[in-house]
Design an enzyme around this catalytic site. Structure first.
Site, PDB file in Angstrom:
ATOM      1  N   ASP A  50       0.819  -1.049  -0.006  1.00  0.00           N
ATOM      2  CA  ASP A  50       0.126  -0.047  -0.094  1.00  0.00           C
ATOM      3  C   ASP A  50       0.952   1.363   0.008  1.00  0.00           C
ATOM      4  O   ASP A  50       1.708   1.264   0.901  1.00  0.00           O
ATOM      5  CB  ASP A  50      -0.958   0.105   1.291  1.00  0.00           C
ATOM      6  N   GLU A 276     -11.671  -0.308   0.938  1.00  0.00           N
ATOM      7  CA  GLU A 276     -10.291   0.112   1.460  1.00  0.00           C
ATOM      8  C   GLU A 276      -9.835   1.282   0.566  1.00  0.00           C
ATOM      9  O   GLU A 276     -10.261   1.403  -0.539  1.00  0.00           O
ATOM     10  CB  GLU A 276      -9.347  -0.943   1.089  1.00  0.00           C
TER      11      GLU A 276
END
Length: 438
Positions: A50, A276
């Site tokens: 990420d 997300e």
């Protein structure tokens, strides 16, 4: 709505419905090309997943001494990839040309962050009076007072740090003060104790100042409480457990650590458990809300994908409609369904660009759970652990399409000319063929 915050308008939470998501399908204009490993990973010593850009308060990508900076979740590359989430650490990387990146080090060099490990967030430069203050919002995952690994989640603001660039690169200096600024309230956002789903979420803070009002907000990923016996999803408890939402908090004072929860911007009750890394891009007067989600977090009866999904509205508070009718913006091809994940969209003069990380390749099993069945050597070989190629989107109101991909880890500079799109390249080649035929 949080009535204590008079600056927050009255709004109704938008819904991603089963009817909308029921139309999800891989179409040519939303499927990214197959990704092949780069010649060199961004940092061979690290797993990188990420990732987000350091931004200025107005949302533009920060230029710090001529450098662009990304922050990423990282773990040592000799760790089995499936274990990386248990030790995730924030590190930063910088580049002068948007192509070649240097490792800067840990984002918190002098202080220990909260949580047993740190998950995704956002990083903002507050430039004022000649000083470049750095504020890092992140997810504190796990309770640091416990010896065993736990999965509690809370939102933390790290303040007091600074950032600057010189001939030697980019430097982050502390000490940072780490303060928990948001916890789920059990009313708007489910607590861990309330959770009945496969995954519990209260994470991924994304700082955003609305250009229309100047008000400061944090977007976040949460779950909408659905009490047992509720009428939602026709009373089906198997569907009620899928209750993902895009949350939002407002700073009534404008202080970087003062936040009050508001109702979610969007929920996916009966549709999806996990929305997300929510974030917003404003383009042509419209607000584009993006999230990432997995195939396995969709509710029974809905066939989704590991993909970037998006929604559009005329204001930050909606109402939001799914882009392309069903919400699907970028997904992986059917023969490489897990090749990329955790997409991040950002504006460029020629459209919207999307970066992500290179996940599992040369792997077409129906679920990522099967990765654990592979020999460890194959788990290492098939995990990308670096940035994926950047995807270029053409955006036309409520419709998007993929028009090109750039190199791995290529994040173009603001004035950089982009290469030909797929269509432009095809047209040029066709014209060249036609000219040779005479």
């Amino acid at each position: 709505m949080n009535e204590a915050s008079s600056e927050v308008p009255t709004y109704r939470t938008s819904a991603w419905t089963r009817e909308q998501a029921g139309g999800l399908a891989r179409r040519d204009d939303v499927v990214a090309p197959v990704i092949y490993p780069p010649e060199q990973r961004l940092d061979p010593d690290l797993h990188i997943w990420d990732t987000w850009l350091v931004r200025d308060r107005d949302g533009t990508i920060a230029d710090v001494g001529g450098y662009r900076i990304i922050v990423a979740l990282t773990a040592p590359s000799d760790l089995l990839p499936g274990k990386r989430h248990d030790v995730a650490t924030l590190r930063y990387f910088y580049s002068a040309d948007g192509r070649t990146w240097a490792t800067g080090g840990r984002i918190f060099p002098e202080t220990e962050p909260l949580g047993q490990r740190q998950w995704a967030g956002s990083t903002v430069r507050f430039a004022a009076n000649g000083a470049d203050d750095l504020v890092v919002y992140y997810t504190a995952a796990g309770d640091e007072t416990h010896e065993e690994l736990t999965y509690s989640q809370r939102i933390v603001a790290a303040t007091g740090g600074s950032i600057y660039g010189d001939d030697d690169g980019v430097h982050v200096e502390g000490p940072f003060d780490h303060e928990t600024v948001l916890r789920p309230d059990g009313d708007r956002y489910e607590t861990e104790a309330q959770s009945r789903g496969m995954i519990y979420t209260f994470r991924d803070p994304w700082y955003w100042e609305d250009p229309e009002t100047g008000e400061a907000y944090l977007l976040l990923e949460g779950n909408t409480p659905v009490p047992e016996g509720a009428d939602d999803c026709a009373g089906d408890p198997a569907l009620q457990a899928f209750n993902g939402s895009v949350g939002i908090a407002h700073s009534p004072s404008g202080d970087r650590t003062d936040w009050e929860l508001c109702d979610p911007l969007l929920d996916a009750v009966c549709v999806n458990q996990e929305l997300e890394r929510p974030h917003v891009v404003v383009r042509d007067g419209r607000y584009y809300l993006f999230i990432s989600s997995h195939r396995h977090t969709f509710a029974p009866g809905i066939e989704g994908f590991d993909a970037l999904y998006g929604f559009v509205a005329d204001s930050l508070f909606g109402p939001y409609e799914p882009l392309n009718g069903d919400g699907l913006v970028v997904t992986n091809p059917a023969n490489a369904p897990f090749q990329a994940y955790s997409w991040l969209a950002f504006g460029h003069r020629d459209g919207i660009l999307v970066t992500s990380f290179f996940n599992y390749f040369d792997y077409d099993r129906p679920t990522l759970d099967d990765v654990a069945l592979l020999p460890e050597s194959e788990q290492f070989r098939r995990f990308g652990g670096t940035l994926a190629p950047t995807v270029r989107l053409q955006v036309d109101g409520r419709e998007t399409r993929i028009v090109d991909t750039l190199d791995h880890a290529h994040i173009p500079l603001p004035d950089e000319d982009l290469p030909e799109t797929f269509d432009e390249r095809a047209a040029r080649l066709a014209a060249e063929r036609d000219s040779r035929s005479y």
